[in-house]
Design an enzyme around this catalytic site. Structure first.
Site, PDB file in Angstrom:
ATOM      1  N   HIS A  46     -22.564 -18.942 -57.271  1.00  0.00           N
ATOM      2  CA  HIS A  46     -23.459 -18.730 -58.475  1.00  0.00           C
ATOM      3  C   HIS A  46     -24.858 -19.063 -58.002  1.00  0.00           C
ATOM      4  CE1 HIS A  46     -20.245 -18.428 -61.834  1.00  0.00           C
ATOM      5  NE2 HIS A  46     -19.620 -18.666 -60.722  1.00  0.00           N
ATOM      6  N   THR A  47     -25.323 -18.865 -56.903  1.00  0.00           N
ATOM      7  CA  THR A  47     -26.589 -18.963 -56.373  1.00  0.00           C
ATOM      8  C   THR A  47     -27.291 -17.573 -56.416  1.00  0.00           C
ATOM      9  OG1 THR A  47     -25.817 -18.925 -54.133  1.00  0.00           O
ATOM     10  CG2 THR A  47     -26.346 -20.941 -54.952  1.00  0.00           C
ATOM     11  N   GLY A 134      -8.843  -7.220 -56.923  1.00  0.00           N
ATOM     12  CA  GLY A 134      -8.949  -8.204 -58.007  1.00  0.00           C
ATOM     13  C   GLY A 134      -8.606  -9.676 -57.643  1.00  0.00           C
ATOM     14  N   SER A 138     -13.367  -8.727 -52.911  1.00  0.00           N
ATOM     15  CA  SER A 138     -14.349  -7.538 -53.015  1.00  0.00           C
ATOM     16  C   SER A 138     -13.821  -6.212 -52.598  1.00  0.00           C
ATOM     17  CB  SER A 138     -15.498  -7.886 -52.401  1.00  0.00           C
ATOM     18  OG  SER A 138     -16.429  -7.150 -52.876  1.00  0.00           O
ATOM     19  N   ASP A 184     -21.644  -8.300 -52.385  1.00  0.00           N
ATOM     20  CA  ASP A 184     -20.475  -8.036 -51.976  1.00  0.00           C
ATOM     21  C   ASP A 184     -20.616  -6.612 -51.102  1.00  0.00           C
ATOM     22  OD1 ASP A 184     -19.401  -9.812 -53.408  1.00  0.00           O
ATOM     23  OD2 ASP A 184     -18.678  -8.405 -54.953  1.00  0.00           O
TER      24      ASP A 184
HETATM   25  P1  ADP Z   1     -12.236  -7.030 -56.505  1.00  0.00           P
HETATM   26  O1  ADP Z   1     -13.428  -6.483 -55.839  1.00  0.00           O
HETATM   27  O2  ADP Z   1     -12.596  -8.697 -56.411  1.00  0.00           O
HETATM   28  O3  ADP Z   1     -11.114  -6.805 -55.895  1.00  0.00           O
HETATM   29  P2  ADP Z   1     -12.784  -5.576 -58.757  1.00  0.00           P
HETATM   30  O4  ADP Z   1     -12.249  -5.726 -60.279  1.00  0.00           O
HETATM   31  O5  ADP Z   1     -14.353  -5.758 -58.758  1.00  0.00           O
HETATM   32  O6  ADP Z   1     -12.036  -6.711 -58.040  1.00  0.00           O
HETATM   33  O7  ADP Z   1     -12.527  -4.349 -58.293  1.00  0.00           O
HETATM   34  C1  ADP Z   1     -11.210  -3.790 -58.222  1.00  0.00           C
HETATM   35  C2  ADP Z   1     -11.069  -2.388 -58.734  1.00  0.00           C
HETATM   36  O8  ADP Z   1     -11.505  -1.547 -57.691  1.00  0.00           O
HETATM   37  C3  ADP Z   1      -9.598  -1.965 -58.822  1.00  0.00           C
HETATM   38  O9  ADP Z   1      -9.146  -2.114 -60.181  1.00  0.00           O
HETATM   39  C4  ADP Z   1      -9.650  -0.406 -58.638  1.00  0.00           C
HETATM   40  O10 ADP Z   1     -10.128   0.158 -59.945  1.00  0.00           O
HETATM   41  C5  ADP Z   1     -10.736  -0.229 -57.531  1.00  0.00           C
HETATM   42  N1  ADP Z   1     -10.332  -0.228 -56.046  1.00  0.00           N
HETATM   43  C6  ADP Z   1     -10.277  -1.174 -55.330  1.00  0.00           C
HETATM   44  N2  ADP Z   1      -9.570  -0.884 -54.218  1.00  0.00           N
HETATM   45  C7  ADP Z   1      -9.262   0.317 -54.271  1.00  0.00           C
HETATM   46  C8  ADP Z   1      -8.126   1.123 -53.761  1.00  0.00           C
HETATM   47  N3  ADP Z   1      -7.782   0.783 -52.522  1.00  0.00           N
HETATM   48  N4  ADP Z   1      -7.505   2.064 -54.399  1.00  0.00           N
HETATM   49  C9  ADP Z   1      -7.786   2.526 -55.552  1.00  0.00           C
HETATM   50  N5  ADP Z   1      -8.700   1.706 -56.456  1.00  0.00           N
HETATM   51  C10 ADP Z   1      -9.326   0.696 -55.750  1.00  0.00           C
HETATM   52 MG    MG Z   2     -15.567  -6.393 -56.930  1.00  0.00          MG
END
Ligand code: ADP
Ligand code: MG
Length: 394
Positions: A46-47, A134, A138, A184
């Site tokens: 949070h920086t 998720g 990232s 990220d």
């Molecule tokens: P995080 O980046 O922390 O994993 P986010 O919500 O920012 O979570 O991003 C996740 C989203 O990115 C997924 O719900 C999907 O829409 C997309 N995504 C990431 N990697 C893939 C993948 N390998 N195939 C399809 N979609 C992906």
């Molecule tokens: Mg993300």
């Protein structure tokens, strides 16, 4: 509207999976394969939106895009995590009928390149990934960075590494519509093996800080808490608003301006305990990043442990963004001999990282799993992370 992919990775080597799946989906061989990693933030939470400092490093878990040009300005995308095939043309990218769902991350990169005036060839793209979706590691930036690397190479575009994070971030902010900072994408693109990435979120200047865990006999254990993200979006917005208001009250452009020596005076000028706690977190956290960088530059990796643990206490007590699963994992790791441990990421779930002697990794992981069982939490998952390279052509 496209569906939500299955969040857990498949088995087998990710680069092989991407290439083989490309061939069976599109009936030809890919021109190449491009990889980009997930990341964890070693310290500095949070920086970013307070114009401060962060220190992420890239994970060995990667997203790989196998790609080849196709005629016309059409992009056809598949991911091993879903059965869907998504095809879009320039009109869907630039016009109102936008691509949504997971393929928006790909369309957003095409959009960002077109908007910046770069030629983008039509392409077939197949995505495979070991980065869990998720979990706060990232996967979104890994996907953007891998797709960007592929399209830039296929199009013969000249786009230096230092200009790529901003383009990928715009894809996520302006096209997908997710408000994220620059960390990220910077990590996915600019990290180096054996180093952490010291990023000044105001200037976007980066410095590669030696972080050779293997040489020091150490490892970072990453535990996915599996905790459901409770009210994370609303709480994030509330923290941001409090920080902005506090900066206004203190008469500074951002809390980054407040140093630890200025803190007692600054706290006196704030109206309530909650605001004071939030500001104390941001100010001390920025200093912990700087102290961590100093120790790493001096080769004193083991000594960063207490800074990690202090960061966790600050997130738990002052910023109030941890949850019971996360605090349980940190306490269990420390009790089992971790040199330091903290939640990593925005909070209310996500992952914990622990600095451990490499030969104690499994002992510490087992202690966390036991503590979870005692509390009746969903069993956590874990992996070991050494600082890995950023986006690359394979
Ligand atoms: P995080 O980046 O922390 O994993 P986010 O919500 O920012 O979570 O991003 C996740 C989203 O990115 C997924 O719900 C999907 O829409 C997309 N995504 C990431 N990697 C893939 C993948 N390998 N195939 C399809 N979609 C992906
Ligand atoms: Mg993300």
């Amino acid at each position: 509207m496209t569906g939500t992919p299955d969040p857990r990775p498949a088995a087998g080597d990710v680069a092989h999976r991407a290439g083989a799946a490309f061939e069976s989906a599109f009936g030809r061989r890919p021109t190449g394969r491009w990889a980009a990693p997930g990341r964890v933030n070693l310290i500095g939470e949070h920086t970013d939106y307070n114009d401060g400092y962060v220190l992420p490093f890239a994970l060995p878990l990667r997203t790989v895009v196998a790609a080849a040009p196709q005629d016309g300005r059409t992009w056809t995308v598949r991911s091993e995590l879903t059965d869907e095939e998504v095809t879009f043309g320039v009109d869907e990218v630039t016009g109102p009928g936008r691509v949504t769902g997971w393929a928006a991350y790909v369309a957003g990169v095409v959009w960002g390149l077109l908007e910046a005036g770069h030629p983008v060839p039509g392409a077939h793209l197949y995505i495979a990934s070991d980065v869990p979706l998720g979990a706060g590691l990232s996967s979104s930036a890994a996907l953007e960075a891998a797709v960007l690397a592929a399209l830039v190479d296929l199009g013969g575009v000249h786009l230096p590494d230092e200009d790529r994070p901003r383009l990928a971030q715009r894809a996520e902010n302006a096209y997908v519509g997710a408000p994220t900072g620059i960390m990220d994408q910077s990590a996915a693109i600019r990290c180096r093996a054996g180093h952490a990435l010291f990023l000044d979120c105001r200037t976007e200047a980066v410095d590669h800080i030696p972080f050779d865990l293997a040489a020091a006999g150490l490892a970072i254990l990453v535990v996915d808490s599996r905790a459901p993200h409770r009210h994370a979006d609303g709480e994030y917005a509330a923290r941001r608003a409090t920080c902005d208001r506090a900066a206004d009250l203190l008469g500074v452009p951002a809390l980054r301006e407040v140093r630890v020596v200025d803190l007692p005076g600054a706290l006196n000028r704030l109206p309530d305990d909650e605001t004071r706690s939030r500001v104390r977190h941001v100010v001390t956290e920025n200093q912990r990043v700087l102290d961590t960088v100093d120790l790493l530059r001096a080769g004193r990796i083991r000594e960063i442990g207490p800074l990690l643990t202090a960061s966790h206490a600050s997130m738990r007590d002052d910023f109030e963004i941890t949850v019971p699963e996360i605090d349980t994992a940190v306490e269990a790791a420390l009790t089992a001999g971790a040199l330091g441990a903290r939640m990593t990421g925005g909070g209310f779930g996500g992952c914990v990282l622990a600095l451990v002697d490499a030969d104690r990794t499994e002992t510490v992981a087992a202690a966390v799993t036991d503590a979870y069982a005692d509390r009746g939490f969903t069993a956590p998952t874990h992996f070991t992370a050494l600082p890995s390279p950023g986006a690359t052509r394979l």
